[in-house]
Design an enzyme around this catalytic site. Structure first.
Site, PDB file in Angstrom:
ATOM      1  N   PRO A 364       0.828  -1.214   0.000  1.00  0.00           N
ATOM      2  CG  PRO A 364      -0.749  -1.561   1.672  1.00  0.00           C
ATOM      3  CD  PRO A 364       0.552  -2.074   1.170  1.00  0.00           C
ATOM      4  N   GLY A 365       0.380   2.279  -0.721  1.00  0.00           N
ATOM      5  CA  GLY A 365       1.013   3.584  -0.666  1.00  0.00           C
ATOM      6  C   GLY A 365       2.155   3.820  -1.628  1.00  0.00           C
ATOM      7  CB  VAL A 366       4.262   1.732  -3.801  1.00  0.00           C
ATOM      8  CG1 VAL A 366       4.868   1.130  -2.560  1.00  0.00           C
ATOM      9  CG2 VAL A 366       3.298   0.752  -4.449  1.00  0.00           C
ATOM     10  N   GLY A 367       1.808   4.034  -4.913  1.00  0.00           N
ATOM     11  CA  GLY A 367       1.367   4.830  -6.055  1.00  0.00           C
ATOM     12  C   GLY A 367       0.765   4.033  -7.190  1.00  0.00           C
ATOM     13  CE  LYS A 368      -1.090  -1.427  -5.184  1.00  0.00           C
ATOM     14  NZ  LYS A 368      -0.549  -0.808  -3.963  1.00  0.00           N
ATOM     15  CB  THR A 369      -4.752   4.026  -7.157  1.00  0.00           C
ATOM     16  OG1 THR A 369      -5.015   2.773  -6.504  1.00  0.00           O
ATOM     17  CG2 THR A 369      -6.053   4.593  -7.690  1.00  0.00           C
ATOM     18  CB  SER A 686      14.965 -16.055   3.319  1.00  0.00           C
ATOM     19  OG  SER A 686      14.276 -15.236   4.233  1.00  0.00           O
ATOM     20  CE  LYS A 729      14.798 -11.649   2.443  1.00  0.00           C
ATOM     21  NZ  LYS A 729      14.953 -13.080   2.150  1.00  0.00           N
TER      22      LYS A 729
END
Length: 779
Positions: A364-369, A686, A729
């Site tokens: 959420p919040g990375v600018g997809k929309t 991992s 990471k």
């Protein structure tokens, strides 16, 4: 005995009378009432009255819902009545005809088991007629005549009876008995001793009732007039239709049909849709205009002509201009931007390309929309958006069938109507958050929408005609890729949007967020300076996210407080937000930065974990105790991580001699593996090599190199398998000051796609075997 004169006759009334409680009626003197009696106590009271000159005392209940009233539930003032007729019915009920004689009051109740009896005082009528009373009688008579005319439950014959009455008390009681009021109101009138006061209360009541009845009459007349007009309109329309049929000029005289026909013609629909529209139009002509079916057909035609069939926008195929728009709106996001520009390039060369199905996956919040909106702006297309979060009904996608009046098309066709073109950029938001229930599976309905081979003939259940969606550029968004149903994911080109790195967030905050917030809070750039060190501290200690929503929220909080300071003080001084004074505006840090012990450690190792907030460090600790070989795992570990720990233990036990582990630790030592921050759930394979290094370090006493972190999955044979989330990471390692990172050699090829700012200052050691890991860890 008490004596009362009635119509010139003297009536003797016993002081002791049975009482008949009445539920929903108040009896007045001079009136004859039919009563239906069924309660045992009431039946017994009537039987007792037949033995006492057929006299009974009638009084009303205070609460009509009580089936078995006590003495306290009865009014004290009532009417002495005479039983005129008794008729026993087959069902056990009794029909009684009674005549009210005179008012009376219960002096005291007598002790009787099966019914009420009381000692009664008769209330004598002593008030004679005066000019004032005569005037009030006339006023009441006039009001009551109008009341009877307006009230539908009162016959006109009532006025004939009223006009013949001369005595004021009898006149008043007659009026009271015919009032359509509740028990409480009538009981108050019954208890009034003065005729003059009783007449005055009647005047007030009648005037109030008259206002209500006149309003009701006006409403009825208005509604009746509207119904008559509607019926007249329908009748004339039917006549007009019949005249048109006779003249052979069907439709020429009807403006509505002409208007709809013109709209159908201008819509320029495909042949199949056009035939369907004309068919429905003919059906509408034959349908009565006020029938529900006419409304359904009219709504269907409105939707059919409102959906865009041919209108489309011209694509902006200037790649440089499109690239500038994308860069202006979003920082970074190299892969999705490249994919959009590639699509524009192919569109410019081919002129006829099927719309691709692109899926942006990221936290959420990375600018997809917002990236979807930017794509529409860059291409010069209209934008449509549908949020699929929580959608569980297939009809939301395909539409409802026309089986009821409230049916409508699905979200796809509704959004295309709003977009007004056949080639918009269509964003399907939160495609991973759909669910299913008994109403169907919306993700299955999307298969046709998002398949380029099928969506050229998409069929909405409401419209029931094929619609071409192949010109639409569909973009979907999701937070977690594996939550997208597999058949749906197979139809989409997935582009991952990783969380923003720290330097990305600094750039976004400086060049995008801060100017927007200053403008939104009425602050000038010259009045508020946000130092880079302050922004970095906000990112590290006040937010923990992959996107920038909380970063924007925290910076907005600073702007609000600065605005308050400026308004309160009235000063125009420059406010500088630095790393040191940030606490003044945001309070103590929400996520204090952890200090790692980078010294040589025995029985401890640093691992790297992927999180949707950009990666984190795992400090894995191992303790050995005297015991019987029990393995304890703590720290809210998931099943996969527990299996990794067991695999590491098996590797250490199998290779104990080569590793220099003395003794049979698997039988005489208890091993405790702990991952701190126990309240935070952790899982994944991992951390396998990290657990193995910490375990071997504890068993051999060798210390792990300082400033070293690692990530990789371990097998029982000591192979190191690849992992995911390498970018996040490495970002976590850099943030915590780690100098060297061990990664699986199969992940080495991913380094070319990682930003140089992340790799700068990090020594990356690719390994394929556990022996290589141990050699580097214990060097």
């Amino acid at each position: 005995m008490q004596k009362v004169t009635r119509d010139g006759k003297v009536i003797e009334i016993n002081n002791r009378l049975p009482i008949l409680p009445l539920k929903e009626v108040v009896v007045f003197p001079y009136m004859i009432y039919p009563l239906l009696i069924g309660r045992a106590a009431s039946l017994k009271a009537i039987e007792e009255s037949m033995l006492l000159d057929k006299m009974v005392f009638l009084t009303a209940q205070k609460n009509v819902t009580i089936e078995d009233p006590a003495s306290r539930d009865l009014y004290r003032v009532g009417v002495v009545a005479r039983v005129l007729q008794v008729l026993k019915l087959p069902n056990g009920l009794m029909k009684v005809l009674i005549e009210g004689l005179v008012r009376g009051r219960i002096k005291r109740f007598l002790s009787v088991e099966d019914h009420f009896q009381a000692q009664i005082d008769v209330l004598a009528e002593t008030e004679r007629s005066t000019p004032v009373i005569k005037a009030k009688v006339r006023r009441v008579s006039g009001l009551f005549k109008r009341y009877v005319q307006l009230h539908r439950n009162l016959p006109d014959e009532v006025m004939l009876t009223i006009d013949r009455i001369q005595e004021p008390q009898r006149f008043t009681d007659m009026i009271c008995s015919h009032l359509q009021s509740d028990v409480t109101t009538k009981q108050k009138l019954l208890e009034i001793k003065s005729v003059e006061k009783q007449l005055m209360d009647l005047i007030k009541m009648l005037e109030g009732e008259m206002e209500i009845l006149e309003l009701e009459r006006d409403l009825e007349d208005r509604v009746r007039g509207q119904i008559n007009r509607s019926q007249k309109h329908m009748y004339l329309q039917e006549q007009m239709r019949a005249i048109q049929d006779e003249l052979g000029e069907e439709g020429e005289l009807n403006g509505e049909f002409s208007f709809l026909s013109e709209r159908v013609r201008k819509a320029k629909m495909p042949e199949e849709s056009n035939e369907r529209a004309l068919e429905e139009l003919d059906k509408l002509r034959q349908t009565p205009p006020f029938s529900p079916e006419a409304t359904v057909i009219r709504n269907y035609l409105d939707w059919l002509v409102a959906v865009p069939w041919f209108k489309k926008t011209k694509d902006n195929l200037d790649i440089e201009a499109a690239s500038k728009i994308l860069d202006d709106d979003h920082f970074g996001l190299r892969k999705p931007k490249e994919r959009i520009l590639e699509h524009l390039a192919v569109l410019k060369l081919s002129k006829n390309i099927k719309g691709p199905i692109i899926c942006f996956v990221g936290p959420p919040g990375v600018g997809k929309t917002s990236l979807g909106r930017s794509v529409a702006r860059a291409m010069g297309r209209n934008f449509a958006r549908v949020s699929l979060g929580g959608v569980r009904d297939e009809a939301e996608i395909r539409g409802h069938r026309r089986t009821y009046i409230g049916s409508m098309p699905g979200k796809i066709m509704q959004s295309l109507k709003k977009a007004k073109t056949v080639n918009p950029v269509f964003l399907l938001d939160e495609v991973d958050k759909m669910s299913m229930d008994f109403r169907g599976d919306p993700s299955s309905a999307l298969l046709e929408v998002l398949d380029p081979e099928q969506n050229k003939a998409f069929n909405d259940h409401y419209l029931e005609v094929d619609y071409d969606l192949s010109k639409v550029l569909f973009i979907t968004t999701a937070n977690v890729e594996n939550q997208i149903p597999e058949p749906l994911r197979d139809r989409m080109e997935v582009i991952n949007l990783p969380g923003y790195l720290e330097h990305d967030k600094v750039e976004i905050a400086t060049h995008f967020l801060l100017p927007k917030l200053l403008k939104g809070h009425g602050l000038k750039k010259s009045k508020l300076k946000f130092l880079k060190s302050a922004i970095v501290r906000v990112i590290r200690e006040y937010t923990r996210e992959a996107g920038v929503r909380n970063l924007e929220r925290e910076m907005a909080a600073v702007c609000r407080k600065v605005a308050k300071e400026i308004v309160a003080s009235g000063k125009a001084e420059v406010v500088t937000i630095s790393k040191e004074n940030l606490t003044k505006y945001l309070g103590i840090a929400k996520f204090p930065e952890r200090k790692l012990d980078h010294g040589n450690m025995a029985g401890a190792a640093l691992g790297l974990a992927w999180t949707q907030y950009g990666g984190d460090i795992l400090q894995i600790e191992v303790n050995l105790m005297e015991g019987k070989g029990k393995l304890s795992l703590t720290g809210t570990l998931g099943d996969v991580m527990k299996e990794s720990a067991r695999a590491a233990l098996s590797y250490a036990r199998t290779n104990a001699d080569d590793l220099g582990i003395l003794g049979k630790f698997w039988s005489d030592k208890d091993i405790h593996v702990h991952v701190p921050e126990g309240a935070t759930p952790k899982d994944g394979p991992s951390a396998g090599i990290t657990i193995a290094v910490a375990l071997i370090s504890a068993l051999t006493g060798k210390r792990v190199r300082k400033n070293l972190a690692m990530t990789g999955e371990i097998t029982l044979r000591g192979n190191v398998l690849p992992i995911g989330g390498l970018n996040e990471k490495l970002l976590a390692a850099k943030r915590f000051g780690v100098a060297t990172v061990i990664i699986p050699d199969e992940n080495e090829r991913e380094l070319s796609e990682i930003n140089e700012q992340v790799l700068k200052g990090l020594k990356i050691l690719p390994v394929s075997r556990m022996e290589d890991v141990l050699r580097e860890a214990f060097a």
